[in-house]
Design an enzyme around this catalytic site. Structure first.
Site, PDB file in Angstrom:
ATOM      1  CD  GLU A 353       5.327   2.033  -0.060  1.00 37.89           C
ATOM      2  OE1 GLU A 353       5.921   2.438   0.947  1.00 37.89           O
ATOM      3  OE2 GLU A 353       4.252   2.509  -0.435  1.00 37.89           O
ATOM      4  CG  HIS A 384     -12.866 -20.564  11.221  1.00 34.76           C
ATOM      5  ND1 HIS A 384     -13.434 -21.800  11.379  1.00 34.76           N
ATOM      6  CD2 HIS A 384     -12.093 -20.362  12.320  1.00 34.76           C
ATOM      7  CE1 HIS A 384     -13.052 -22.318  12.546  1.00 34.76           C
ATOM      8  NE2 HIS A 384     -12.232 -21.470  13.133  1.00 34.76           N
ATOM      9  CE  LYS A 513       1.947   8.803  -3.363  1.00 38.42           C
ATOM     10  NZ  LYS A 513       3.122   9.229  -2.618  1.00 38.42           N
TER      11      LYS A 513
END
Ligand code: F6P
Length: 544
Positions: A353, A384, A513
């Protein structure tokens, strides 16, 4: 002149092309037995080994020239004294002032804000101590047993990450975190809680974030099932943490329950402010201040150590080398301690960000790469899962291995035998950490002679030469965690200075947004979707 046209950049570019980029790290180690000692820096309880990078003294000198050319020392001073370094929002970025010791010689605006900071910490301490002592009561008079932090991004990730990391410390209240807008966390959690003894912390810098406000509304509805008087509900079951007292009051939170911070604290840099309230609930104000002290130690180091011995500077510059001159655009964060489970997510926000940008401070499009894709996982689990790609994929990846040297938390578990087996597990984790960075560096050269024949197959080939840093903490504590996070904050700033970008705004997240609001109106209120693209229209029609 763009930085990638500058003499220092050009010199580094020539160096990379002169064979260094293709050289295998293995040969550097055999040529220079002192390499590991020379490419390491220690500060108090933190140690950085950056020798497993494709660098030599010429590269380092070139990177330091680049830093000087970009006026890095001056930028560091501007940052820590509170000059306006966030120019699109016309603000300082003074997270370091939150952890500065009063009277410790900070100057400029950083000194001016100290009284405000202290007064909020005093108020925070009163509330924290009251809750921890069992004196904060719910509507029926019972002490609070559960505290739910409702926040997202910087208002969630720091407290979540730190309280998980310092899990060994017993908190007198249970802590919970709700962040996601979809309501799953809220609905699951509320079925396990009791209205009488639950307190909600609404954490939002802007106090406008729909994710947080919608979860807060659901929490309020749940409390209203049992509490009739809205005044009681607000006074005894909600605390607000924000830069916007007006908006907290509008929502109904009484002034006594409001904790403030300021617009000069970026969301992703805010866990050092009252946003760290859950941290203080977990480890007490003493532990919270120890975290701040650790960060302050790193701040002072960053502001005063020579660039060549400066941990955030070196880490930032080596990343720049990897990204801009070796063409490496992915970075893995690999903590070898499950207590640091949320550290990769925390760094994802902090780094991406901040530096996930493509225009410079002058608003011009840059013609060089900036922030890499950063992700991670607890190292032993990642082995893994995605280490296959690190070892044999086509993607070059740089990694940061993070590990505590000692575990002092196992003593909490009773029984000498259990203790011994847990310490054995810690050594297994350390061994895996060192083995992985070694194989990533050496590749096939790490294969023991006795096994060479059985590895003679293209499917068992390891190219190696994948760079990594190893950061060792003496133990994982509030202090070392503070140092570690401040290190990454400053390293991110160093990179932004080289790339000439502003790391303190986040315009990239705003449009999404806005559009979500418009889309919501269409979904929930039946506003026409005709102006939308065909794909979105089709998706929405399916919902309807
Ligand atoms: O604390 P607030 O204002 O609710 O914002 C939460 C998060 O949202 C963001 O603005 C991004 O959407 C982050 O920068 C911030 O940490």
């Amino acid at each position: 002149m763009a930085v990638n046209q500058s003499p220092a950049w050009q010199k580094l570019s020539d160096l990379a092309k002169s064979g260094i980029a293709d050289k295998h790290m293995q040969s550097w180690f055999s040529e220079d037995p002192a390499r590991a000692d020379r490419y390491a820096i220690e500060l108090d309880e933190i140690f950085l080994d950056y020798s497993k990078n494709r660098i030599d003294d010429k590269v380092l000198a070139g990177l330091l020239d680049l830093a000087n050319q970009q006026d890095l020392s001056n930028w560091i001073m501007r940052l820590v004294t509170g000059e306006i370094v966030n120019d699109t929002e016309q603000r300082p970025a003074l997270h370091s002032a939150l952890r500065a010791v009063t009277g410790s010689g900070v100057t400029g605006y950083a000194a001016e804000v100290q009284l405000d900071v202290e007064s909020q910490f005093t108020k925070m301490a009163q509330i924290v101590n009251k809750i921890r002592a069992g004196h904060w009561r719910g509507y029926s008079g019972k002490p609070i047993t559960d505290v739910v932090n409702i926040g997202v991004g910087g208002s969630d990730l720091g407290p979540l990450m730190v309280t998980h990391a310092l899990q060994v410390q017993q908190s007198p209240v249970r802590l919970h975190f709700i962040s996601s807008i979809d309501g799953t966390q809220t609905s699951n959690l509320l079925t396990t809680l009791n209205q009488e003894t639950t307190l909600f912390v609404l954490a939002s810098k802007s106090f406008t974030t729909i994710d947080t406000l919608s979860n807060a509304e659901t929490a309020k509805d749940w409390l209203e099932e049992r509490i009739e008087r809205s005044q009681t509900l607000m006074a005894q079951h909600f605390i607000g943490v924000s830069t916007r007292p007006d908006k907290m009051s509008e929502w109904g939170i009484p002034t006594e329950n409001q904790l403030l911070f300021w617009d000069w604290v970026g969301g992703r840099y805010s866990m050092w402010s009252a946003i760290g309230f859950p941290i203080a609930l977990k480890v007490g104000m003493k532990g919270f201040f120890q975290m701040l002290e650790g960060a302050n130690l790193m701040d002072e180091h960053f502001a005063t150590a020579p660039l060549a011995q400066n941990i955030p500077v070196i880490m930032g510059l080596v990343d720049v080398w990897n990204i801009n001159f070796l063409d490496i655009h992915a970075k893995a964060i690999l903590p070898y301690d499950a207590r640091l489970k949320y550290l990769p997510s925390y760094f994802e926000q902090l780094v991406m960000e901040s530096n996930g940008k493509s225009v410079n401070r002058a608003g011009e499009k840059v013609s060089y790469k900036t922030c890499p894709i950063l992700w991670g996982e607890v190292g032993p689990n990642a082995q893994h899962a995605f280490y296959q790609l690190l070892h044999q994929g086509t993607q070059a990846v740089m990694s940061d291995f993070i590990v505590p040297v000692e575990r002092d938390d196992f003593e909490q578990h009773s029984g000498a035998e259990k203790d011994a087996s847990l310490h054995k597990q810690h050594h297994l984790a350390l061994a895996n950490c060192f083995a992985q960075s070694r194989v990533l560096m050496l590749g096939d050269a790490a294969i023991p002679a006795s096994l060479k024949a059985s590895y003679d197959s293209p499917f068992k080939h390891y190219a190696g030469n994948q760079p990594s840093n190893t950061i060792m903490l003496k133990t994982l504590s509030a202090k070392t965690l503070g140092m570690l996070v401040a290190l990454y904050e400053h390293k991110t700033f160093v990179e932004s200075v080289i790339w000439e970008i502003n790391p303190f705004d986040q315009w990239g997240v705003e449009l999404g947004k806005l559009i979500a609001k418009e889309t919501y109106a269409c979904l929930a209120e039946g506003v026409s979707v005709d102006s939308f693209d065909a794909s979105t229209q089709a998706l929405m029609k399916r919902v309807k």
